[in-house]
Design a protein around this motif. Structure first.
Motif, PDB file in Angstrom:
ATOM      1  N   PRO A   1       0.826  -1.214   0.000  1.00  0.00           N
ATOM      2  CA  PRO A   1       0.000   0.000   0.000  1.00  0.00           C
ATOM      3  C   PRO A   1       0.859   1.263   0.000  1.00  0.00           C
ATOM      4  O   PRO A   1       1.938   1.308   0.591  1.00  0.00           O
ATOM      5  CB  PRO A   1      -0.788  -0.112   1.318  1.00  0.00           C
ATOM      6  N   LEU A   2       0.376   2.283  -0.673  1.00  0.00           N
ATOM      7  CA  LEU A   2       1.011   3.591  -0.628  1.00  0.00           C
ATOM      8  C   LEU A   2       0.672   4.246   0.701  1.00  0.00           C
ATOM      9  O   LEU A   2      -0.378   3.963   1.300  1.00  0.00           O
ATOM     10  CB  LEU A   2       0.521   4.459  -1.787  1.00  0.00           C
ATOM     11  N   LEU A   3       1.530   5.109   1.191  1.00  0.00           N
ATOM     12  CA  LEU A   3       1.262   5.810   2.443  1.00  0.00           C
ATOM     13  C   LEU A   3       0.001   6.653   2.291  1.00  0.00           C
ATOM     14  O   LEU A   3      -0.103   7.469   1.370  1.00  0.00           O
ATOM     15  CB  LEU A   3       2.444   6.699   2.816  1.00  0.00           C
ATOM     16  N   GLY A   4      -0.965   6.442   3.171  1.00  0.00           N
ATOM     17  CA  GLY A   4      -2.238   7.148   3.090  1.00  0.00           C
ATOM     18  C   GLY A   4      -3.304   6.398   2.322  1.00  0.00           C
ATOM     19  O   GLY A   4      -4.466   6.814   2.293  1.00  0.00           O
ATOM     20  N   GLU A   5      -2.941   5.269   1.699  1.00  0.00           N
ATOM     21  CA  GLU A   5      -3.933   4.453   0.992  1.00  0.00           C
ATOM     22  C   GLU A   5      -4.927   3.876   1.997  1.00  0.00           C
ATOM     23  O   GLU A   5      -4.567   3.537   3.136  1.00  0.00           O
ATOM     24  CB  GLU A   5      -3.232   3.331   0.238  1.00  0.00           C
ATOM     25  N   THR A   6      -6.186   3.771   1.587  1.00  0.00           N
ATOM     26  CA  THR A   6      -7.230   3.243   2.456  1.00  0.00           C
ATOM     27  C   THR A   6      -7.998   2.143   1.721  1.00  0.00           C
ATOM     28  O   THR A   6      -7.899   2.005   0.502  1.00  0.00           O
ATOM     29  CB  THR A   6      -8.228   4.338   2.883  1.00  0.00           C
ATOM     30  N   TYR A   7      -8.755   1.389   2.501  1.00  0.00           N
ATOM     31  CA  TYR A   7      -9.669   0.415   1.900  1.00  0.00           C
ATOM     32  C   TYR A   7     -10.840   0.199   2.840  1.00  0.00           C
ATOM     33  O   TYR A   7     -10.655  -0.144   4.013  1.00  0.00           O
ATOM     34  CB  TYR A   7      -8.985  -0.922   1.632  1.00  0.00           C
ATOM     35  N   GLU A   8     -12.024   0.419   2.330  1.00  0.00           N
ATOM     36  CA  GLU A   8     -13.238   0.130   3.096  1.00  0.00           C
ATOM     37  C   GLU A   8     -13.932  -1.087   2.508  1.00  0.00           C
ATOM     38  O   GLU A   8     -13.881  -1.329   1.303  1.00  0.00           O
ATOM     39  CB  GLU A   8     -14.202   1.314   3.073  1.00  0.00           C
ATOM     40  N   CYS A   9     -14.552  -1.867   3.362  1.00  0.00           N
ATOM     41  CA  CYS A   9     -15.336  -3.017   2.917  1.00  0.00           C
ATOM     42  C   CYS A   9     -16.608  -3.042   3.748  1.00  0.00           C
ATOM     43  O   CYS A   9     -16.594  -3.444   4.912  1.00  0.00           O
ATOM     44  CB  CYS A   9     -14.546  -4.314   3.085  1.00  0.00           C
ATOM     45  N   ASP A  10     -17.692  -2.571   3.164  1.00  0.00           N
ATOM     46  CA  ASP A  10     -18.963  -2.513   3.878  1.00  0.00           C
ATOM     47  C   ASP A  10     -19.858  -3.644   3.404  1.00  0.00           C
ATOM     48  O   ASP A  10     -20.467  -3.581   2.339  1.00  0.00           O
ATOM     49  CB  ASP A  10     -19.640  -1.157   3.636  1.00  0.00           C
ATOM     50  N   ARG A  11     -19.916  -4.707   4.196  1.00  0.00           N
ATOM     51  CA  ARG A  11     -20.766  -5.859   3.880  1.00  0.00           C
ATOM     52  C   ARG A  11     -21.844  -6.026   4.930  1.00  0.00           C
ATOM     53  O   ARG A  11     -22.297  -7.132   5.222  1.00  0.00           O
ATOM     54  CB  ARG A  11     -19.900  -7.122   3.782  1.00  0.00           C
ATOM     55  N   THR A  12     -22.273  -4.893   5.491  1.00  0.00           N
ATOM     56  CA  THR A  12     -23.306  -4.931   6.531  1.00  0.00           C
ATOM     57  C   THR A  12     -24.588  -5.554   6.023  1.00  0.00           C
ATOM     58  O   THR A  12     -25.275  -6.277   6.752  1.00  0.00           O
ATOM     59  CB  THR A  12     -23.593  -3.497   7.049  1.00  0.00           C
ATOM     60  N   ASP A  13     -24.920  -5.299   4.752  1.00  0.00           N
ATOM     61  CA  ASP A  13     -26.206  -5.752   4.224  1.00  0.00           C
ATOM     62  C   ASP A  13     -26.308  -7.260   4.095  1.00  0.00           C
ATOM     63  O   ASP A  13     -27.378  -7.831   4.294  1.00  0.00           O
ATOM     64  CB  ASP A  13     -26.486  -5.086   2.871  1.00  0.00           C
ATOM     65  N   ASP A  14     -25.171  -7.944   3.802  1.00  0.00           N
ATOM     66  CA  ASP A  14     -25.273  -9.390   3.596  1.00  0.00           C
ATOM     67  C   ASP A  14     -24.442 -10.213   4.580  1.00  0.00           C
ATOM     68  O   ASP A  14     -24.849 -11.306   4.977  1.00  0.00           O
ATOM     69  CB  ASP A  14     -24.899  -9.760   2.159  1.00  0.00           C
TER      70      ASP A  14
ATOM     71  N   THR B   1       3.201  -0.071   8.024  1.00  0.00           N
ATOM     72  CA  THR B   1       2.190  -0.454   9.018  1.00  0.00           C
ATOM     73  C   THR B   1       0.806  -0.127   8.494  1.00  0.00           C
ATOM     74  O   THR B   1       0.563   0.983   8.010  1.00  0.00           O
ATOM     75  CB  THR B   1       2.407   0.293  10.343  1.00  0.00           C
ATOM     76  N   ALA B   2      -0.084  -1.098   8.581  1.00  0.00           N
ATOM     77  CA  ALA B   2      -1.491  -0.900   8.240  1.00  0.00           C
ATOM     78  C   ALA B   2      -2.316  -0.994   9.512  1.00  0.00           C
ATOM     79  O   ALA B   2      -2.044  -1.822  10.379  1.00  0.00           O
ATOM     80  CB  ALA B   2      -1.957  -1.942   7.234  1.00  0.00           C
ATOM     81  N   ALA B   3      -3.304  -0.115   9.638  1.00  0.00           N
ATOM     82  CA  ALA B   3      -4.248  -0.165  10.755  1.00  0.00           C
ATOM     83  C   ALA B   3      -5.611  -0.560  10.207  1.00  0.00           C
ATOM     84  O   ALA B   3      -5.992  -0.146   9.109  1.00  0.00           O
ATOM     85  CB  ALA B   3      -4.323   1.186  11.455  1.00  0.00           C
ATOM     86  N   LEU B   4      -6.330  -1.366  10.973  1.00  0.00           N
ATOM     87  CA  LEU B   4      -7.632  -1.860  10.518  1.00  0.00           C
ATOM     88  C   LEU B   4      -8.611  -1.867  11.674  1.00  0.00           C
ATOM     89  O   LEU B   4      -8.247  -2.177  12.813  1.00  0.00           O
ATOM     90  CB  LEU B   4      -7.481  -3.261   9.933  1.00  0.00           C
ATOM     91  N   CYS B   5      -9.869  -1.525  11.370  1.00  0.00           N
ATOM     92  CA  CYS B   5     -10.943  -1.606  12.366  1.00  0.00           C
ATOM     93  C   CYS B   5     -12.169  -2.202  11.693  1.00  0.00           C
ATOM     94  O   CYS B   5     -12.629  -1.707  10.661  1.00  0.00           O
ATOM     95  CB  CYS B   5     -11.272  -0.221  12.919  1.00  0.00           C
ATOM     96  N   THR B   6     -12.688  -3.282  12.265  1.00  0.00           N
ATOM     97  CA  THR B   6     -13.848  -3.978  11.719  1.00  0.00           C
ATOM     98  C   THR B   6     -14.932  -4.057  12.783  1.00  0.00           C
ATOM     99  O   THR B   6     -14.663  -4.370  13.943  1.00  0.00           O
ATOM    100  CB  THR B   6     -13.474  -5.399  11.259  1.00  0.00           C
ATOM    101  N   GLU B   7     -16.162  -3.766  12.359  1.00  0.00           N
ATOM    102  CA  GLU B   7     -17.297  -3.747  13.285  1.00  0.00           C
ATOM    103  C   GLU B   7     -18.346  -4.759  12.859  1.00  0.00           C
ATOM    104  O   GLU B   7     -18.795  -4.756  11.711  1.00  0.00           O
ATOM    105  CB  GLU B   7     -17.939  -2.353  13.305  1.00  0.00           C
TER     106      GLU B   7
ATOM    107  N   GLY C   1     -22.962  -8.743   7.533  1.00  0.00           N
ATOM    108  CA  GLY C   1     -23.130  -8.234   8.888  1.00  0.00           C
ATOM    109  C   GLY C   1     -21.922  -7.535   9.472  1.00  0.00           C
ATOM    110  O   GLY C   1     -21.867  -7.330  10.682  1.00  0.00           O
ATOM    111  N   TRP C   2     -20.953  -7.121   8.644  1.00  0.00           N
ATOM    112  CA  TRP C   2     -19.796  -6.413   9.179  1.00  0.00           C
ATOM    113  C   TRP C   2     -19.292  -5.392   8.161  1.00  0.00           C
ATOM    114  O   TRP C   2     -19.581  -5.472   6.968  1.00  0.00           O
ATOM    115  CB  TRP C   2     -18.658  -7.367   9.554  1.00  0.00           C
ATOM    116  N   ARG C   3     -18.545  -4.417   8.671  1.00  0.00           N
ATOM    117  CA  ARG C   3     -17.890  -3.444   7.799  1.00  0.00           C
ATOM    118  C   ARG C   3     -16.500  -3.175   8.350  1.00  0.00           C
ATOM    119  O   ARG C   3     -16.261  -3.271   9.560  1.00  0.00           O
ATOM    120  CB  ARG C   3     -18.695  -2.148   7.691  1.00  0.00           C
ATOM    121  N   SER C   4     -15.579  -2.816   7.436  1.00  0.00           N
ATOM    122  CA  SER C   4     -14.188  -2.714   7.821  1.00  0.00           C
ATOM    123  C   SER C   4     -13.537  -1.516   7.144  1.00  0.00           C
ATOM    124  O   SER C   4     -13.910  -1.139   6.028  1.00  0.00           O
ATOM    125  CB  SER C   4     -13.459  -4.005   7.425  1.00  0.00           C
ATOM    126  N   LEU C   5     -12.565  -0.925   7.828  1.00  0.00           N
ATOM    127  CA  LEU C   5     -11.772   0.163   7.263  1.00  0.00           C
ATOM    128  C   LEU C   5     -10.306  -0.085   7.576  1.00  0.00           C
ATOM    129  O   LEU C   5      -9.952  -0.390   8.720  1.00  0.00           O
ATOM    130  CB  LEU C   5     -12.200   1.515   7.847  1.00  0.00           C
TER     131      LEU C   5
END
Length: 428
Positions: A123-136, A152-158, A138-142
């Motif tokens: 990943p490039l510095l400042g690159e992001t990735y979201e994955c919103d699969r709440t609809d099917d 270093t990559a940081a990730l938070c999934t709910e 039941g979780w979303r991630s950033l």
């Protein structure tokens, strides 16, 4: 105690989306089922790799020919292929049984690597990735690339009843015959209902036969998953593959113990196929090694096989195929918008390599400019500028006492308002 035995399969997208209060139905998004087949490019492998021996993997400029059309941010999001195990864990009333579910979840994340010998994009510095699969699902991630040195990559999934955050950083060395990856980041998981707080670190991954022979992946080492609220712990062992061993390849075993170190559950299986748990009824400690008398085994997880034709699609699972599917309303720094990765996925590898070099040169020039500014500030006795992540902030964790990047919880609100002011310009 949770009575019902289930097999986790959140790759099944046939579940109905939740119905709203009105009679109108929300149309379910139709996600893609295939990607362009991998082109057949010839490459002088040794000519490229001979100068890489002993170097840090993240510092080696690699052509896309060695890669798969996913960023490392997308690859670590794949850990949630079987996140339904965490949904089931949230319903467990017994903390040691919950720990058994959490442990099997950590093991399941390795199953996607069984034939995945290609390298994700750095990943490039400042690159992001979201994955919103709440609809099917039941979780979303950033995820966000928050540091360049060390990478270093940081990730938070709910999920509905849980929250997981982690740092992914690693050491890696190319030794000629094999490539070894040693993750050093830590993962945190909290369940809302019980407040149980778990931490763990990943084991070592080795890619064999880099120069000659068929590439294959092995995971080995020991891992502890600890519940900091109750003192429960699970000690896992990933057995390294050996031609001389009678053990089943890719074997994993573990024992869940409570705060008094009493064994409660035994965990057995293989990280590429399935994992079982059994409750400990009695322990015989008369011999050198304790012998566990257990109840019936229960299959907690079974791997879902990739879709037909996956060998032509980088051996991606159905979730992996969907991770880079274009979406219009994501942040301008999202991996889906990365041009070299998109060109590679479309099969245009020559152009992808050309654009990849441009992106890396742009990032390198920006870093040199920041280093020069920092040097000038130090000469003037001022605080030098440094990269500040957009969506994560480095804080001291109350449980472990270690510093870790945690989500600021601002991303999803900004997405709702299409407010992307301040996002760095990292692409072309």
């Amino acid at each position: 105690m949770k009575k019902k035995a289930t097999r986790s399969n959140n790759s099944d997208n046939s579940r109905e989306a939740p119905k709203p209060a009105t009679t109108a139905l929300i149309p379910k998004r139709q996600r893609r089922l295939i990607i362009s087949p991998k082109p057949n490019y010839s490459l002088n492998l040794w000519g490229i790799m001979k100068n890489c021996i002993g170097k840090e993997l993240s510092k080696i400029p690699m052509p896309v020919n060695f890669s798969e059309p996913l960023s490392m941010l997308q690859r670590i999001t794949e850990d949630f292929e079987y996140a339904s195990l965490l949904d089931e864990a949230a319903e467990c009333e017994d903390s040691t049984e919950q720990l058994a579910y959490v442990t099997v979840f950590t093991i399941s994340s390795y199953s996607t690597t069984i034939n995945r010998t290609t390298k994700p994009f750095n990943p490039l510095l400042g690159e992001t990735y979201e994955c919103d699969r709440t609809d099917d699902l039941g979780w979303r991630s950033l995820a966000e690339q928050v540091s360049h040195h060390p990478p270093t990559a940081a990730l938070c999934t709910e999920g509905k009843n849980w929250r997981l955050w982690q740092e992914f950083t690693m050491g890696s060395k190319f030794r000629g015959k094999y490539l070894q990856i040693i993750p050093t980041g830590i993962a945190h998981l909290v369940f809302e209902k019980s407040g149980n707080h778990y931490t763990w670190r990943k084991v070592t991954t080795t890619v064999h036969n880099i120069i000659v022979g068929k590439l294959w992946v092995d995971h080995h080492g020991e891992m502890d998953i600890k519940n900091h609220k109750t003192g429960d712990n699970c000690h896992l062992k990933y057995y390294p593959y050996s031609y001389f061993s009678r053990d089943k390849p890719r074997k994993v075993t573990g024992v869940v113990t409570d705060s008094s170190d009493a064994a409660k559950w035994v965990i057995t299986g293989t990280w590429d196929t399935q994992m079982e748990i059994a409750q400990v009824l009695q322990v015989d400690e008369s011999s050198k090694r304790p012998v566990f008398q257990t109840g019936p085994k229960r299959v907690l997880w079974t791997r879902v096989l990739p879709p037909p034709g996956s060998d032509k699609m980088y051996f991606f699972t159905q979730l992996a195929i969907q991770l880079n599917e274009p979406e219009d309303d994501v942040a301008p720094t999202d991996s889906r918008r990365r041009p070299d990765e998109r060109l590679m996925e479309d099969g245009n590898w020559d152009e992808a390599n050309r654009v990849k070099v441009q992106l890396e040169e742009k990032q390198r020039a920006k870093r040199k400019k920041m280093e020069a500014e920092a040097e000038d500030c130090l000469k003037r006795g001022e605080e030098p500028p440094c990269h500040r992540p957009m969506w994560f902030k480095r804080e001291k964790d109350e449980i472990t006492g270690e510093m870790i990047f945690k989500s600021t919880d601002k991303y999803w609100t900004c997405k709702e308002n299409s407010e992307w002011t301040g996002c760095p310009d990292i692409y072309l």
